[in-house]
Structure formats: structure tokens, C-alpha cells
Design a protein around this motif. Structure first.
Motif, PDB file in Angstrom:
ATOM      1  N   ASN A  34       0.840  -1.200   0.000  1.00 26.83           N
ATOM      2  CA  ASN A  34       0.000   0.000   0.000  1.00 26.83           C
ATOM      3  C   ASN A  34       0.874   1.248   0.000  1.00 26.83           C
ATOM      4  O   ASN A  34       2.095   1.176   0.176  1.00 26.83           O
ATOM      5  N   ILE A  35       0.226   2.386  -0.162  1.00 22.55           N
ATOM      6  CA  ILE A  35       0.944   3.667  -0.291  1.00 22.55           C
ATOM      7  C   ILE A  35       1.696   4.015   0.998  1.00 22.55           C
ATOM      8  O   ILE A  35       2.749   4.646   0.955  1.00 22.55           O
ATOM      9  N   SER A  36       1.176   3.582   2.134  1.00 17.25           N
ATOM     10  CA  SER A  36       1.851   3.875   3.408  1.00 17.25           C
ATOM     11  C   SER A  36       3.230   3.231   3.452  1.00 17.25           C
ATOM     12  O   SER A  36       4.205   3.860   3.846  1.00 17.25           O
ATOM     13  N   SER A  39       5.599   5.102   1.296  1.00 21.76           N
ATOM     14  CA  SER A  39       5.955   6.440   1.791  1.00 21.76           C
ATOM     15  C   SER A  39       7.078   6.409   2.818  1.00 21.76           C
ATOM     16  O   SER A  39       7.719   7.417   3.072  1.00 21.76           O
ATOM     17  N   LEU A  40       7.305   5.231   3.420  1.00 23.51           N
ATOM     18  CA  LEU A  40       8.315   5.138   4.481  1.00 23.51           C
ATOM     19  C   LEU A  40       9.718   4.845   3.943  1.00 23.51           C
ATOM     20  O   LEU A  40      10.688   4.899   4.675  1.00 23.51           O
ATOM     21  N   PHE A  53       1.447   4.428  -6.689  1.00 24.93           N
ATOM     22  CA  PHE A  53       0.242   4.399  -5.836  1.00 24.93           C
ATOM     23  C   PHE A  53      -0.535   5.704  -5.937  1.00 24.93           C
ATOM     24  O   PHE A  53      -1.755   5.709  -5.878  1.00 24.93           O
ATOM     25  N   LYS A  54       0.191   6.834  -6.071  1.00 22.86           N
ATOM     26  CA  LYS A  54      -0.497   8.126  -6.174  1.00 22.86           C
ATOM     27  C   LYS A  54      -1.315   8.216  -7.449  1.00 22.86           C
ATOM     28  O   LYS A  54      -2.403   8.768  -7.471  1.00 22.86           O
TER      29      LYS A  54
ATOM     30  N   PRO B 237       1.345   6.738   8.808  1.00 27.86           N
ATOM     31  CA  PRO B 237       1.381   5.628   7.834  1.00 27.86           C
ATOM     32  C   PRO B 237       1.658   4.272   8.463  1.00 27.86           C
ATOM     33  O   PRO B 237       1.614   3.267   7.767  1.00 27.86           O
ATOM     34  N   ILE B 286      -4.709   3.267   7.127  1.00 30.10           N
ATOM     35  CA  ILE B 286      -3.613   4.004   6.475  1.00 30.10           C
ATOM     36  C   ILE B 286      -4.165   5.323   5.912  1.00 30.10           C
ATOM     37  O   ILE B 286      -5.333   5.406   5.538  1.00 30.10           O
ATOM     38  N   PRO B 287      -3.309   6.348   5.843  1.00 27.36           N
ATOM     39  CA  PRO B 287      -3.755   7.664   5.360  1.00 27.36           C
ATOM     40  C   PRO B 287      -3.646   7.758   3.835  1.00 27.36           C
ATOM     41  O   PRO B 287      -2.882   8.573   3.302  1.00 27.36           O
ATOM     42  N   LEU B 291      -1.617  10.809   1.595  1.00 29.19           N
ATOM     43  CA  LEU B 291      -0.371  10.464   0.899  1.00 29.19           C
ATOM     44  C   LEU B 291      -0.518  10.650  -0.607  1.00 29.19           C
ATOM     45  O   LEU B 291       0.391  11.132  -1.274  1.00 29.19           O
ATOM     46  N   LYS B 292      -1.669  10.280  -1.149  1.00 29.02           N
ATOM     47  CA  LYS B 292      -1.883  10.448  -2.595  1.00 29.02           C
ATOM     48  C   LYS B 292      -1.818  11.918  -2.991  1.00 29.02           C
ATOM     49  O   LYS B 292      -1.403  12.261  -4.081  1.00 29.02           O
ATOM     50  N   LYS B 301       6.956   7.618  12.185  1.00 29.65           N
ATOM     51  CA  LYS B 301       7.306   6.463  13.015  1.00 29.65           C
ATOM     52  C   LYS B 301       7.159   6.791  14.497  1.00 29.65           C
ATOM     53  O   LYS B 301       7.638   7.818  14.969  1.00 29.65           O
TER      54      LYS B 301
END
Lengths: 100, 313
Positions: A34-36, A39-40, A53-54, B237, B286-287, B291-292, B301
Motif C-alpha cells: 500500500n501507499i503507506s 511512503s516510508l 500508488f499516487k 502511515p 492508512i492515510p 499520501l496520494k 514512526k
């Protein structure tokens, strides 16, 4: 300004494999569900997954290994997947700009 | 922008007002008493009264007011303390939100001039327990719990009656907020420092947390970004299983996180409905939308943010 990436695309029902003319990750490979998760990861593979993902909905997972990017979709998206190819081709242009 | 805020004296409202002013916005506080100066706007949700003339002058409304789901202090978790979800408390939780939402819908619908942005607090509890399923803004709700019903029926559903299509509505579905000064953080740090933390129940339930700094930044992002619309998950996230959450906090404080607390004990102490709503409900959120749209989390974190809290920043 970065370079365009050359991409060879192979479609299999709900999956697409992109073969790139350059490596964007190590040999170990990385899966993003997933996008999360994307993002990390500050590395190029994570940032590319984040962009995918965006731009695309209904992605089940993205797997990045060396010069291969596999995207598994939740359904067969037909021609809509062109967006994915364009995102990968233009990625380094975006990536360079975002880092400057 | 001229921004009206309800709940401006609360934990989030104070900090958000301050940041909005720093960012060059003009802040107006909704108050239930007679306004003292031009920066205050009279409203009374229970009487369904609102100063429409001042409401009209706003560019945006950020609605945060509502009876707190959690008790105000640690004592409130104990029986007969008033913090438990008694019939009266539940009624206050529900109606404090429903009356306010109804009042704003009525104001938007009846006026010719009105704010074009409406951002309302909402809760991640709206999704209901989903075990380990990953939840995005598109996930369907699992109904049945009181706090789920409150978020859906009192925060969000009244706005389905809004007839003005040029109002950009945002529902900030906020998870467990961590930040110096709120009751959740006080409880977590206190039990950790006393070596009393560990799995609550089986500890496998997911907690979707977010730092107060990211909550504030996300509200401002939603205000200033025209592409933000509808439900938005305000969570970090990285949702964590409660036992992992506890371990990460303990590691920062160099303490143990091994003491299990049985579910029945917490049910007995807090009442099963409150315990289930705040502790045992599993929300792996999840956000996705944030994020998109390009939102950058300052503290994605937990361990990094707990260090900040430990240092008292």
C-alpha cells in the motif's frame, strides 16, 4: 533534469511487468502492499512505488527488484495501465526535480 | 483566510489556532457566551442558535467541538467517576456532535452567502472493528458499536442534507492522537515509566495513532489544498498492533513492556463499551488520501515521536 527510462512492458491479465534499461534497486527486491509502506522508504524503489500508488487506484501490490517492476492489480485495468508505464518512464525527471 | 473554529479552547483547537495565525490566517472562535470581541462568534448548538451575520463573513469553518469520548483525566477511567460511558455521558457525546452538525447544515442551506470550506473532526472509530484488514477511506463500515454510530450519524451523516454544492467538505477521521498534554499520552507514558505496560488483552488489536504535530499540519493541508474533499484519514502511515506499540514506547523509555492486562480486568475497570471503543477495537488504518495528495508526515514512526515527547518538546 533526469533521463527518461526505457521500458519494455509485458501484460498478464491483472499483472504487468516492466523491464527497465537501468537498475533501481538491489537484488533482494522489495514488495509494497500500500501507499503507506511506500511512503516510508526513501530509496528510489520506495519513491517510485509511491508515485505509482499516487497515480493509480486498485493496485494490490508492487514488487521492485533490480531493473524489474511488477504491479499486481485488483482487476484487469486494460489500457488504463499506460499511466503506470508513463510514470516509470518519467520517474527520474520527477525524482531529480523533487530532490533539488 | 478568515477561519472560524469550534472547540478552539480544546487540546487540538488551541494548537491549531496558534499555527493558523502563524501561517497568516485570521482566526475566529465560536463561543457559547456573549462574544467579548470581534474575533468571537456566538453559537449555541443545543439551542440551535448561530450568529449568521458573522458566520457569513468566514471563508472556512473548522469544527472540532464535541464531548470527549475519553475521560478528561486518569481518575475518569474508574467506576463512578463520571468518565465512563453512562447513559448521560453517551447522550452528551452524541448530541454535542449532532446538534452542532445540524446547526451548520441549516446555516449553509439557509444563507445566500456562506463559507466555502467546511472541515469537521470525525473519528476513525467510524470504520468499526476490522481485525487486521487494512483500512482506507473507501473501506465499508462495520456497524454496531456506539462510537462507530456517533462518528457516522452525528459527525458526518447530517452533511448529506447539505444542498450547497460549492462547499468543500472534509471529514478528518482522526486516530489516537499522541502529544504532550493529552490524556492518552499521559496514560501511556505513566504506565510505561512504572513498568506497568504490556499487552492489553491479547495485544493483537491495531492502533492507528498520529502525532499532534501531524494532526495540525494535516488540518492546515486540508484547509489550503483545494483537492482535498470528503473523508480523510488522519493517522500515521504505520498502524501498530497494541503490543508492538507498547514495546516501542517502552524501548524509548528503557523500560519493560511485558505485563499483560487481561481484557476482563479492563472491562471491569472502565466498562466494556468504553474499553472496547478505546482499547480493544482493531483499526489498521492508512492515510491513503493524504499520501496520494502529497502530504508529508513529520513523524511517521512512533519511536521517533516518543523520543520527542520524552525530551519534553
Amino acid at each position: 533534469m533526469g533521463q527518461l527510462i526505457e521500458v519494455t512492458t509485458k501484460k498478464f491479465n491483472k499483472s504487468i511487468i516492466f523491464e527497465l534499461n537501468r537498475s533501481i534497486s538491489g537484488q533482494e527486491g522489495m514488495t509494497f502492499h500500500n501507499i503507506s509502506q511506500a511512503s516510508l522508504i526513501d530509496e528510489i524503489s520506495g519513491q517510485l512505488a509511491l508515485e505509482l500508488f499516487k497515480k493509480l487506484d486498485e493496485i494490490d501490490s508492487i514488487f521492485v527488484q533490480s531493473n524489474m517492476v511488477s504491479i499486481n492489480f485488483l482487476r484487469n485495468l486494460g489500457d488504463e495501465t499506460q499511466v503506470a508505464e508513463d510514470t516509470i518512464k518519467n520517474f527520474f525527471i520527477f525524482y531529480k526535480e523533487s530532490k533539488e | 483566510m478568515k477561519v472560524g473554529i469550534t472547540g478552539a479552547s480544546g487540546f487540538l483547537g488551541k494548537k491549531l489556532s496558534k499555527k493558523l495565525i502563524e501561517n497568516g490566517h485570521e482566526v475566529f472562535r465560536f463561543v457559547r457566551r456573549d462574544p467579548k470581541d470581534e474575533s468571537e462568534i456566538y453559537w449555541s448548538p443545543s439551542k440551535q442558535e448561530l450568529d449568521n451575520e458573522k458566520f457569513k463573513t468566514l471563508d472556512a469553518v473548522i469544527h472540532l467541538a464535541g464531548e470527549s469520548l475519553a475521560p478528561k483525566d486518569i481518575i475518569g477511567f474508574f467506576p463512578f467517576s463520571g468518565g465512563r460511558w453512562t447513559k448521560e455521558k453517551k447522550s452528551r457525546i452524541y448530541w454535542s456532535r449532532k446538534w452542532a452538525s445540524d446547526l451548520f447544515v441549516e446555516a449553509f442551506n439557509s444563507l445566500d452567502v456562506y463559507p466555502k470550506i467546511y472541515i469537521s473532526a470525525s473519528g476513525t472509530t467510524i470504520y468499526g472493528d476490522h481485525l487486521d484488514e487494512v483500512i482506507t477511506e473507501n473501506t465499508t463500515f462495520n456497524r454496531g458499536a456506539f462510537d462507530q454510530m456517533v462518528a457516522e450519524e452525528a459527525w458526518e451523516l447530517p452533511f448529506s442534507k447539505l444542498i450547497k454544492s460549492d462547499v468543500r467538505k472534509v471529514f478528518a477521521r482522526t486516530g489516537v492522537v499522541i502529544g504532550n498534554g493529552n490524556i492518552t499520552t499521559q496514560l501511556i507514558t505513566l504506565t510505561t515509566k512504572l513498568n506497568l505496560s504490556g499487552p492489553l488483552g491479547n495485544g493483537l488489536q491495531y492502533w492507528s495513532w498520529i502525532s499532534i504535530d501531524d494532526v495540525i499540519n494535516a488540518y492546515i493541508f486540508c484547509l489550503e489544498n483545494e483537492n482535498v474533499n470528503g473523508a480523510v484519514n488522519l493517522v500515521s502511515p504505520v498502524p501498530l498492533m497494541q503490543k508492538e506499540f507498547s514495546k516501542k514506547v517502552a524501548k524509548v523509555y528503557k523500560k519493560f513492556s511485558i505485563l499483560p492486562t487481561p481484557k476482563f480486568a479492563l472491562n471491569l475497570l472502565m466498562g466494556s463499551e468504553l474499553a472496547n471503543g478505546l482499547i480493544f477495537c482493531s483499526l489498521r488504518i492508512i492515510p491513503e488520501k493524504l499520501l496520494k495528495l502529497g502530504f508529508k508526515f513529520q513523524y511517521p514512526k512512533l519511536e521517533e515521536y516518543i523520543k520527542v515527547i520524552k525530551d519534553g518538546k
